[in-house]
Design an enzyme around this catalytic site. Structure first.
Site: not given
Length: 321
Positions: A67, A138-139, A160, A220, A226, A292
């Site tokens: 990808k 969105h996710q 959020n 994420g 991150k 993940g």
């Protein structure tokens, strides 16, 4: 070569098919029948974009490919496009010839949501009733839809950084007939399952925000630097991941490992739980955490199923290449 454009993908794939593909590929990875290639992910110095490649080979499914794509943070505001953009390429493992090109945007959203829901299936307590969402972009909508299918959840709570985005997940909860409540971060102590899906470089969820028995899915963190959760939370948790090498270098575990709080041997593959070679959750007060990081094999597995259906339905565009 077959081409399946992005606009056709929605009619060719379901959450159920994505879940099945991801669960199988995690199992194949843990048994040594499939492996991922090293990830390339770079800031390109234009539009603040991160661009890269994820690929791999599944010997069991004979799926080979990659990808290409990444994250363009200005897309939505400037162009009305989603920030994540990608394309999947599949190759014939017998000859090396290209087999298919598939739009990867919806596939990425579905496979990422499938990964966290696979972790919920295998690691969350059976009596989990409250699901917490950190992130409302969105996710997050895909994450919540998939997760709600894994347990009989009775409430959704959400936080959020920009509270005005919370209606995104409140709407998903309402569609499922589940009440929603906005909370502050300490309010996540009421959750039995927490999904964190942000692009943060500093932790939001702290160790003392998570109650015993909770399952946390960190979805994420896929780039060096991150971070969504406090490193101390991984010390309190039994940690599982899709790909250990990615988890400790670009995933949520990178920080706990770098600080010497945990070691690589403390991170297990979720696929081993699926295969039955790892017991997974062993008590109701155990905190489990799924890191993940996102692996290329997830994308390839879902893309291969899309191509198969597209060919069957006569939707795939065939070109001589």
């Amino acid at each position: 070569m077959y081409i399946v454009p992005e606009k056709a993908v929605a009619d060719l794939v379901t959450r159920e098919a994505s879940f099945d593909a991801v669960e199988k590929v995690f199992a194949a990875m843990a048994s040594g029948d499939a492996y991922n290639f090293p990830v390339v992910r770079e800031a390109i110095g234009h539009e603040d974009a991160l661009y890269g490649f994820k690929g791999g080979f599944d010997r069991a499914g004979l799926t080979l490919g990659l990808k290409a794509g990444g994250y363009w943070p200005n897309n939505l505001e400037k162009r009305g496009l989603i920030n994540h953009q990608s394309t999947v390429f599949l190759f014939d493992p017998d000859t090396g010839k290209v087999k298919a090109m598939v739009g990867g945007n919806l596939l990425t959203a579905l496979r990422t949501a499938a990964a966290s829901s696979v972790s919920i299936k295998h690691l969350a307590r059976q009596d989990a009733k409250v699901i917490g969402m950190i992130g409302a972009g969105h996710q997050a909508k895909f994450q919540l839809r998939a997760a709600l299918e894994q347990r009989n959840f009775e409430k959704v709570i959400g936080w959020n950084f920009h509270p005005d985005m919370l209606p995104n997940i409140e709407k998903v909860a309402a569609e499922a007939g589940v009440p929603f409540e906005a909370v502050d971060l300490p309010g996540m102590r009421d959750a039995d399952v927490i999904i964190s899906i942000t692009s943060a470089f500093a932790p939001s969820l702290m160790a003392d925000h998570v109650s015993p028995g909770t399952h946390v899915a960190c979805m994420g963190t896929d780039t060096k630097g991150k971070q969504e959760v406090e490193a101390a939370l991984l010390v309190k948790s039994t940690v599982f991941t899709d790909e250990v090498a990615q988890s400790i270098t670009i995933g949520e575990a990178q920080h706990a490992v770098a600080q010497g709080l945990i070691q690589e041997s403390d991170v297990a593959q979720l696929g081993a739980v699926i295969n039955g070679t790892n017991p997974g959750r062993t008590s109701d007060d155990q905190i489990t955490l799924f890191d993940g990081t996102g692996v290329g094999l997830q994308d390839l597995a879902v893309a291969a199923s899309v191509v198969e259906v597209a060919v069957e339905k006569g939707i795939a565009i065939e070109v001589d290449f």
